[in-house]
Motif scaffolding. Structure first.
Motif, PDB file in Angstrom:
ATOM      1  N   MET A 198       1.087  -1.523  -0.091  1.00 22.62           N
ATOM      2  CA  MET A 198      -0.519   0.171   0.015  1.00 22.62           C
ATOM      3  C   MET A 198       0.197   1.093  -0.263  1.00 22.62           C
ATOM      4  O   MET A 198       1.050   2.405  -0.491  1.00 22.62           O
ATOM      5  CB  MET A 198      -1.176  -0.259   1.042  1.00 22.62           C
ATOM      6  N   THR A 199       2.061   1.604   0.498  1.00 21.80           N
ATOM      7  CA  THR A 199       2.930   2.667   0.340  1.00 21.80           C
ATOM      8  C   THR A 199       2.906   2.921  -0.370  1.00 21.80           C
ATOM      9  O   THR A 199       3.446   4.138  -1.122  1.00 21.80           O
ATOM     10  CB  THR A 199       4.058   2.320   1.910  1.00 21.80           C
ATOM     11  N   GLU A 200       3.904   1.652  -1.231  1.00 20.76           N
ATOM     12  CA  GLU A 200       4.069   1.577  -2.815  1.00 20.76           C
ATOM     13  C   GLU A 200       3.174   1.689  -3.922  1.00 20.76           C
ATOM     14  O   GLU A 200       3.456   3.137  -4.529  1.00 20.76           O
ATOM     15  CB  GLU A 200       5.053   0.123  -3.219  1.00 20.76           C
ATOM     16  N   SER A 201       2.254   1.570  -3.719  1.00 21.08           N
ATOM     17  CA  SER A 201       0.967   2.270  -4.019  1.00 21.08           C
ATOM     18  C   SER A 201       0.497   3.354  -4.554  1.00 21.08           C
ATOM     19  O   SER A 201       0.195   4.227  -4.858  1.00 21.08           O
ATOM     20  CB  SER A 201      -0.194   1.755  -4.294  1.00 21.08           C
ATOM     21  N   PHE A 202       0.731   4.003  -2.914  1.00 23.05           N
ATOM     22  CA  PHE A 202       0.577   5.524  -2.225  1.00 23.05           C
ATOM     23  C   PHE A 202       1.640   6.129  -3.132  1.00 23.05           C
ATOM     24  O   PHE A 202       0.829   7.616  -3.598  1.00 23.05           O
ATOM     25  CB  PHE A 202       0.359   5.391  -1.324  1.00 23.05           C
ATOM     26  N   GLN A 203       2.729   6.199  -3.536  1.00 22.01           N
ATOM     27  CA  GLN A 203       3.320   6.767  -4.189  1.00 22.01           C
ATOM     28  C   GLN A 203       3.141   6.817  -6.113  1.00 22.01           C
ATOM     29  O   GLN A 203       3.742   8.158  -6.617  1.00 22.01           O
ATOM     30  CB  GLN A 203       4.729   6.121  -4.639  1.00 22.01           C
ATOM     31  N   SER A 204       2.035   6.679  -6.957  1.00 22.18           N
ATOM     32  CA  SER A 204       1.383   6.092  -7.999  1.00 22.18           C
ATOM     33  C   SER A 204       0.403   7.385  -7.712  1.00 22.18           C
ATOM     34  O   SER A 204      -0.638   7.499  -6.498  1.00 22.18           O
ATOM     35  CB  SER A 204       1.140   5.009  -8.041  1.00 22.18           C
ATOM     36  N   PRO A 205       0.267   8.273  -8.504  1.00 22.95           N
ATOM     37  CA  PRO A 205      -0.640   9.321  -8.313  1.00 22.95           C
ATOM     38  C   PRO A 205      -2.332   8.963  -9.209  1.00 22.95           C
ATOM     39  O   PRO A 205      -2.753   8.317 -10.423  1.00 22.95           O
ATOM     40  CB  PRO A 205       0.291  10.375  -9.788  1.00 22.95           C
ATOM     41  N   HIS A 206      -2.703   8.786  -7.989  1.00 21.09           N
ATOM     42  CA  HIS A 206      -4.181   8.186  -8.335  1.00 21.09           C
ATOM     43  C   HIS A 206      -5.172   9.379  -8.620  1.00 21.09           C
ATOM     44  O   HIS A 206      -4.485  10.808  -7.829  1.00 21.09           O
ATOM     45  CB  HIS A 206      -4.967   8.012  -5.681  1.00 21.09           C
ATOM     46  N   PHE A 207      -6.508   9.001  -9.453  1.00 19.78           N
ATOM     47  CA  PHE A 207      -7.158   9.860  -9.412  1.00 19.78           C
ATOM     48  C   PHE A 207      -8.633   9.238  -9.397  1.00 19.78           C
ATOM     49  O   PHE A 207      -8.923   8.101  -9.502  1.00 19.78           O
ATOM     50  CB  PHE A 207      -7.249  10.780 -10.373  1.00 19.78           C
ATOM     51  N   TYR A 208      -9.715   9.800  -8.777  1.00 18.04           N
ATOM     52  CA  TYR A 208     -10.671   8.910  -9.064  1.00 18.04           C
ATOM     53  C   TYR A 208     -12.370   9.667  -9.211  1.00 18.04           C
ATOM     54  O   TYR A 208     -11.869  10.523  -9.387  1.00 18.04           O
ATOM     55  CB  TYR A 208     -11.473   9.142  -7.061  1.00 18.04           C
ATOM     56  N   LEU A 209     -13.007   8.432  -9.889  1.00 20.99           N
ATOM     57  CA  LEU A 209     -14.082   8.802 -10.373  1.00 20.99           C
ATOM     58  C   LEU A 209     -15.351   7.981  -9.933  1.00 20.99           C
ATOM     59  O   LEU A 209     -15.222   6.953  -9.423  1.00 20.99           O
ATOM     60  CB  LEU A 209     -13.685   8.517 -12.157  1.00 20.99           C
ATOM     61  N   THR A 210     -16.285   8.909  -9.771  1.00 23.05           N
ATOM     62  CA  THR A 210     -17.440   8.098  -8.957  1.00 23.05           C
ATOM     63  C   THR A 210     -18.743   8.199  -9.612  1.00 23.05           C
ATOM     64  O   THR A 210     -18.805   9.250  -9.973  1.00 23.05           O
ATOM     65  CB  THR A 210     -17.192   9.365  -7.031  1.00 23.05           C
ATOM     66  N   VAL A 211     -19.303   7.472  -9.067  1.00 18.07           N
ATOM     67  CA  VAL A 211     -20.765   7.563 -10.165  1.00 18.07           C
ATOM     68  C   VAL A 211     -21.942   6.784  -9.333  1.00 18.07           C
ATOM     69  O   VAL A 211     -21.102   5.909  -9.036  1.00 18.07           O
ATOM     70  CB  VAL A 211     -21.106   6.898 -12.122  1.00 18.07           C
ATOM     71  N   GLU A 212     -22.779   7.313  -9.208  1.00 17.42           N
ATOM     72  CA  GLU A 212     -23.761   6.568  -8.908  1.00 17.42           C
ATOM     73  C   GLU A 212     -24.927   5.781  -9.120  1.00 17.42           C
ATOM     74  O   GLU A 212     -25.292   6.677 -10.728  1.00 17.42           O
ATOM     75  CB  GLU A 212     -24.602   7.778  -7.974  1.00 17.42           C
ATOM     76  N   VAL A 213     -25.810   4.429  -9.411  1.00 15.08           N
ATOM     77  CA  VAL A 213     -25.888   3.433 -10.432  1.00 15.08           C
ATOM     78  C   VAL A 213     -27.498   3.235  -9.629  1.00 15.08           C
ATOM     79  O   VAL A 213     -27.494   3.238  -8.151  1.00 15.08           O
ATOM     80  CB  VAL A 213     -25.239   2.649 -10.693  1.00 15.08           C
ATOM     81  N   GLU A 214     -29.184   3.155 -10.297  1.00 16.35           N
ATOM     82  CA  GLU A 214     -29.291   1.947  -9.779  1.00 16.35           C
ATOM     83  C   GLU A 214     -29.819   1.011 -10.032  1.00 16.35           C
ATOM     84  O   GLU A 214     -29.106   0.367 -11.088  1.00 16.35           O
ATOM     85  CB  GLU A 214     -30.739   3.085 -10.925  1.00 16.35           C
ATOM     86  N   THR A 215     -30.362   0.156  -8.971  1.00 18.24           N
ATOM     87  CA  THR A 215     -29.865  -0.886  -9.145  1.00 18.24           C
ATOM     88  C   THR A 215     -31.147  -1.946  -8.823  1.00 18.24           C
ATOM     89  O   THR A 215     -30.909  -2.780  -8.501  1.00 18.24           O
ATOM     90  CB  THR A 215     -28.637  -1.573  -7.504  1.00 18.24           C
ATOM     91  N   GLN A 216     -32.170  -1.368  -8.899  1.00 18.07           N
ATOM     92  CA  GLN A 216     -33.553  -1.653  -9.267  1.00 18.07           C
ATOM     93  C   GLN A 216     -33.346  -2.794 -10.252  1.00 18.07           C
ATOM     94  O   GLN A 216     -33.651  -4.266  -9.650  1.00 18.07           O
ATOM     95  CB  GLN A 216     -34.597  -1.372  -9.398  1.00 18.07           C
ATOM     96  N   GLU A 217     -32.912  -3.527 -11.762  1.00 20.22           N
ATOM     97  CA  GLU A 217     -32.324  -3.857 -12.326  1.00 20.22           C
ATOM     98  C   GLU A 217     -31.575  -4.938 -12.146  1.00 20.22           C
ATOM     99  O   GLU A 217     -31.873  -6.322 -11.284  1.00 20.22           O
ATOM    100  CB  GLU A 217     -32.682  -4.087 -13.505  1.00 20.22           C
ATOM    101  N   LEU A 218     -30.584  -4.816 -10.780  1.00 18.38           N
ATOM    102  CA  LEU A 218     -29.500  -5.304 -10.585  1.00 18.38           C
ATOM    103  C   LEU A 218     -29.907  -6.782  -9.355  1.00 18.38           C
ATOM    104  O   LEU A 218     -29.919  -7.482  -9.705  1.00 18.38           O
ATOM    105  CB  LEU A 218     -28.325  -4.866 -10.443  1.00 18.38           C
ATOM    106  N   MET A 219     -30.909  -5.389  -8.774  1.00 14.17           N
ATOM    107  CA  MET A 219     -31.138  -6.489  -7.495  1.00 14.17           C
ATOM    108  C   MET A 219     -32.412  -7.703  -8.687  1.00 14.17           C
ATOM    109  O   MET A 219     -32.478  -9.035  -7.286  1.00 14.17           O
ATOM    110  CB  MET A 219     -31.975  -6.088  -6.401  1.00 14.17           C
ATOM    111  N   LYS A 220     -33.429  -7.123  -8.773  1.00 16.84           N
ATOM    112  CA  LYS A 220     -34.635  -7.721  -9.527  1.00 16.84           C
ATOM    113  C   LYS A 220     -33.605  -9.215 -10.218  1.00 16.84           C
ATOM    114  O   LYS A 220     -34.363 -10.543 -10.350  1.00 16.84           O
ATOM    115  CB  LYS A 220     -34.658  -7.279 -10.712  1.00 16.84           C
ATOM    116  N   THR A 221     -32.374  -8.992 -10.920  1.00 17.41           N
ATOM    117  CA  THR A 221     -31.687 -10.659 -11.723  1.00 17.41           C
ATOM    118  C   THR A 221     -31.484 -11.132 -11.082  1.00 17.41           C
ATOM    119  O   THR A 221     -31.180 -12.351 -10.943  1.00 17.41           O
ATOM    120  CB  THR A 221     -30.707  -9.846 -12.895  1.00 17.41           C
ATOM    121  N   ASN A 222     -30.633 -10.861  -9.855  1.00 24.44           N
ATOM    122  CA  ASN A 222     -29.673 -11.252  -8.618  1.00 24.44           C
ATOM    123  C   ASN A 222     -31.397 -12.491  -8.363  1.00 24.44           C
ATOM    124  O   ASN A 222     -31.209 -13.589  -7.853  1.00 24.44           O
ATOM    125  CB  ASN A 222     -29.196 -10.856  -7.353  1.00 24.44           C
ATOM    126  N   LYS A 223     -32.047 -11.732  -7.455  1.00 30.74           N
ATOM    127  CA  LYS A 223     -33.296 -12.879  -7.179  1.00 30.74           C
ATOM    128  C   LYS A 223     -33.888 -13.448  -7.931  1.00 30.74           C
ATOM    129  O   LYS A 223     -34.289 -14.712  -7.187  1.00 30.74           O
ATOM    130  CB  LYS A 223     -34.680 -11.918  -6.869  1.00 30.74           C
TER     131      LYS A 223
END
Lengths: 414, 334
Positions: A198-223
């Motif tokens: 993790m120390t090694e890793s944190f030396q690489s330049p991270h950036f983050y992308l966040t997205v919100e998803v609706e999971t109604q269909e996912l849950m239905k499929t799972n069920k």
């Protein structure tokens, strides 16, 4: 004849192993195939089994001791036989050299070998002093190039290697640690790896992308799928399994995401092997689900269940934790809304998934309640840019929100 | 401090002990008027008289036997055997009687005698006058074996030998008698069984005694110029041997060389090597090196004698071998 039990090299990267527990005492009868000692490497705990029957002669490594691969840790002897003394170091050196070659680890269970104590062959030429220093500092003498008369390994050579590898830095003894502070505990092998990576890793330049998803269909499929799969293989599939499948598909669609930074260049993977961050007692491990894009959901569920089970029991082999091309970390079941993960080097991306929770969202101008989930993609900016990450997340979001799209390929054969 | 020759230093020790203790007397072939083959006892007859400076007949066995008898009845004889080569004629007396008497009687008697003799080559003295036979004596329990290399050590050790209650074989070197070195005028003693570091160094421990010590010290000077530092140790007493001084030095330098004039096979160097192998193998960073005479009788012909005996160049070569360094061409070691 006496057979030496040698700390095996299970993996090219494996340098040391820790003696967790001796399952037999000195003088115990040992049957072929019986477990003799538990060893912990950086990632796995496994048992060394006796290759032949006999009496456990001398135990040469204490529980808790961390030793270089190739070290003779015990001998199995025959009645009336004595434990060999003199050739120990030479034997160690030669065996270590032998085990330097990659060793294939059986898939089912990591098994170590008990090698025959060598009785012939050429000894490593090293001065007694060089051997002693190497022994005292746990240095594999075969890894040293001798510069003394006729290639003999002399003191200077060992000191040079120590200087280079900084093995010379003495670990504090338990007494020292206890004196310093009773609360201080030494890191487990696993924690050490986590800390280092993790120390090694944190030396690489991270950036983050966040997205919100609706999971109604996912849950239905799972069920719909859970009972089918459970009836077939007795394993309850999970949302995570579906996510693995969908991530694999999204990677197929966006192959440039499936890459790693390697020392000034970027390596693109054809295979899609998804690492799944799995919490275990005292830390975490990342077993790999191979070729997730080619596996059915049932196969993924089975593989995932087996790997997680092994992880909890500390029985994962090194091979089962190596070579993931993309990693998924799901903390949804712990009630986390969202989080950012640290990259698993050398991979260029990792996806952190939060919980599914009902939220008020706006749909066609109306506030409605929908089950929502937040995903955060961590990216190594040396090799990937925001647009590629965004395209990948878009694909994934599409599959989650509309699983039917899984059957639509953006790739069209010419 | 004044300088004395090795010969004068030995003579002074004898004189001082004769003067101090009336029970001390000398016996040997031609030691009175003739002053001995190497003139060590010169002037002693004049001071101490014929009773205490006694010529004997040419019979080494008789000399040794007489010395033993005299020691048993309470005197402190110092017998001179002209050449160590001739001491072989007295071996039954020395090995079977002198060395064992104190043990045979359960310690009821003491054997306070010294047999002074001299050995070594380099004088074209031939096969029967040039041998180094100290290893014969170190092999026999009950004997103390002393082999001094400097005038200072010769005097101090001879005085201690005369005062010791056990038989001492005191081996001088014919090639050292004319060597001089500082010897204080005031009285001093050197304890038996104590080695001395004659030169401090860090790369190689060189154990040398008798005349070989001088060769080794000279070689050490040359080697210093080429970056090899010798720690030179003179055991002085071969038996009992001061093992600690040698082992401590080997621990420091991690290399061992032994230099002696005796033939290599079965020489005392083998004993030192074995002790270091037994007790200090983990200190060693290189094989042990013995620089010794070839396994040959010492030739009469001076050139052949030079060839057989170890010299300074052999020590220098050995040191380069031990350190794994190239021998610079300018040294012309041959």
């Amino acid at each position: 004849m006496a057979t030496a039990i040698i700390l095996p090299k299970l993996d090219e990267a494996m340098r040391t192993g820790k003696i967790v527990k001796w399952l037999k005492k000195e003088g115990d009868l040992v049957k072929k195939g019986e477990g003799v000692v538990q060893i912990e490497t950086e990632k796995v705990t496994f048992e060394i089994e006796a290759e032949g029957s006999g009496i456990l002669g001398k135990i040469m490594a204490k529980e808790g001791e961390e030793l270089p691969v190739g070290t003779i840790i015990a001998y199995i002897i025959q009645p009336g036989e004595k434990v060999p003394e003199a050739p120990v170091l030479v034997a160690t050196a030669r065996e270590a050299a032998r085990t330097q070659k990659p060793v294939t680890v059986p898939k089912e269970e990591a098994r170590a070998k008990v090698f025959e104590a060598p009785t012939e062959g050429r000894a490593i030429k090293a001065s007694p002093l060089a051997k002693r220093i190497a022994r005292e500092h746990n240095i594999d003498i075969t890894s040293i190039r001798g510069t003394g008369p006729s290639g003999r390994i002399v003191r200077e050579d060992v000191l040079r290697v120590m200087e280079e590898s900084k093995i010379a830095v003495a670990r504090p003894t338990r007494e020292e640690v206890e004196l310093a502070d009773e609360q201080v505990a030494s890191l487990s092998s696993m924690r050490k790896v986590i800390a280092r990576r993790m120390t090694e890793s944190f030396q690489s330049p991270h950036f983050y992308l966040t997205v919100e998803v609706e999971t109604q269909e996912l849950m239905k499929t799972n069920k719909q799928l859970v009972p089918l799969i459970e009836n077939k293989i007795g394993i309850r599939s999970t949302i995570t399994d579906l996510l693995i499948k969908m991530v694999a598909k999204a990677l197929e669609d966006n192959p440039s995401m499936n890459c790693a930074y390697f020392d000034g260049s970027v390596k693109f993977f054809r295979r899609i092997d998804i690492g799944l961050v799995t919490s275990v007692e005292g830390g975490l491990v990342v077993p790999v689900i191979r070729q997730a894009n080619r596996k059915s959901l049932t196969e993924i569920a089975r593989a995932r269940a087996e790997l997680v089970q092994k992880a909890r029991e500390g029985k994962l082999s090194m091979a089962e934790m190596k070579g993931s091309t993309f990693t998924l970390s799901n903390l949804g079941m712990y009630g986390i809304d969202q989080f950012s993960a640290i990259l698993q080097p050398p991979e260029a991306a990792i996806l952190a998934v939060g919980r599914i929770a009902d939220k008020a969202v706006v749909r066609e101008g109306q506030i409605v309640i929908r089950p929502m989930m937040t995903m955060t993609l961590s990216i190594d900016h040396r090799v990937l840019d925001g647009t590629i990450g965004a395209q990948f997340l878009k694909s994934l979001k599409d599959y989650i929100e509309n699983p039917a799209l899984m059957f639509y390929s953006v790739l069209v054969s010419p | 401090m004044r300088d004395l020759t090795y010969r004068e230093a030995v003579r002074e020790a004898l004189g001082e002990e004769l003067r101090r203790d009336k029970s001390v007397f000398l016996l040997g072939e031609d030691i009175a008027e003739y002053s001995g083959a190497y003139k060590v006892t010169q002037g002693l007859l004049e001071e101490f008289g014929r009773e205490r400076i006694r010529n004997t007949n040419l019979a080494e066995s008789a000399i040794a036997g007489a010395a033993l008898g005299a020691a048993l009845v309470g005197t402190r004889p110092v017998a001179e055997i002209m050449y160590i080569d001739f001491s072989l004629l007295a071996l039954d007396q020395i090995f079977n009687q002198i060395a064992k008497f104190r043990y045979m009687t359960g310690g009821m008697v003491k054997v306070p005698l010294v047999i002074r003799t001299q050995g070594g080559g380099g004088k074209a003295a031939g096969l029967h006058h040039s041998q180094s036979l100290e290893a014969l004596y170190t092999h026999i329990p009950g004997l103390i074996v002393v082999m001094p290399s400097t005038p200072y050590d010769a005097k101090g050790l001879l005085k201690s030998s005369i005062r010791d209650d056990n038989p001492v074989i005191f081996i001088e070197h014919k090639g050292l008698y004319n060597e001089s070195g500082p010897v204080p005028e005031e009285e001093y003693m050197i304890p038996l069984g104590k080695a001395e570091v004659k030169r401090q160094g860090k790369d190689i421990t060189a154990v040398a005694y008798s005349k070989s010590l001088l060769l080794t010290l000279k070689a050490a000077e040359t080697l210093e110029k080429y970056g090899i530092s010798l720690e030179v140790i003179d055991p002085r007493t071969l038996k009992p041997l001061d093992q600690d001084t040698i082992l401590n030095s080997v621990e420091k330098t991690s290399r061992l060389m032994i230099v002696h004039e005796a033939c290599k096979t079965g020489g005392f160097g083998a004993e030192i090597a074995a002790i270091v192998a037994e007790k200090g193998i983990d200190y060693l960073d290189a094989p042990i090196k013995r620089v010794a005479a070839l396994d040959s009788p010492i030739p009469f012909n001076p050139r052949l004698e030079d060839y057989v005996l170890p010299n300074e160049n052999d020590i220098i070569k050995g040191a380069f071998e031990l350190t794994g360094k190239e021998i610079p061409a300018e040294l012309k070691l041959g």
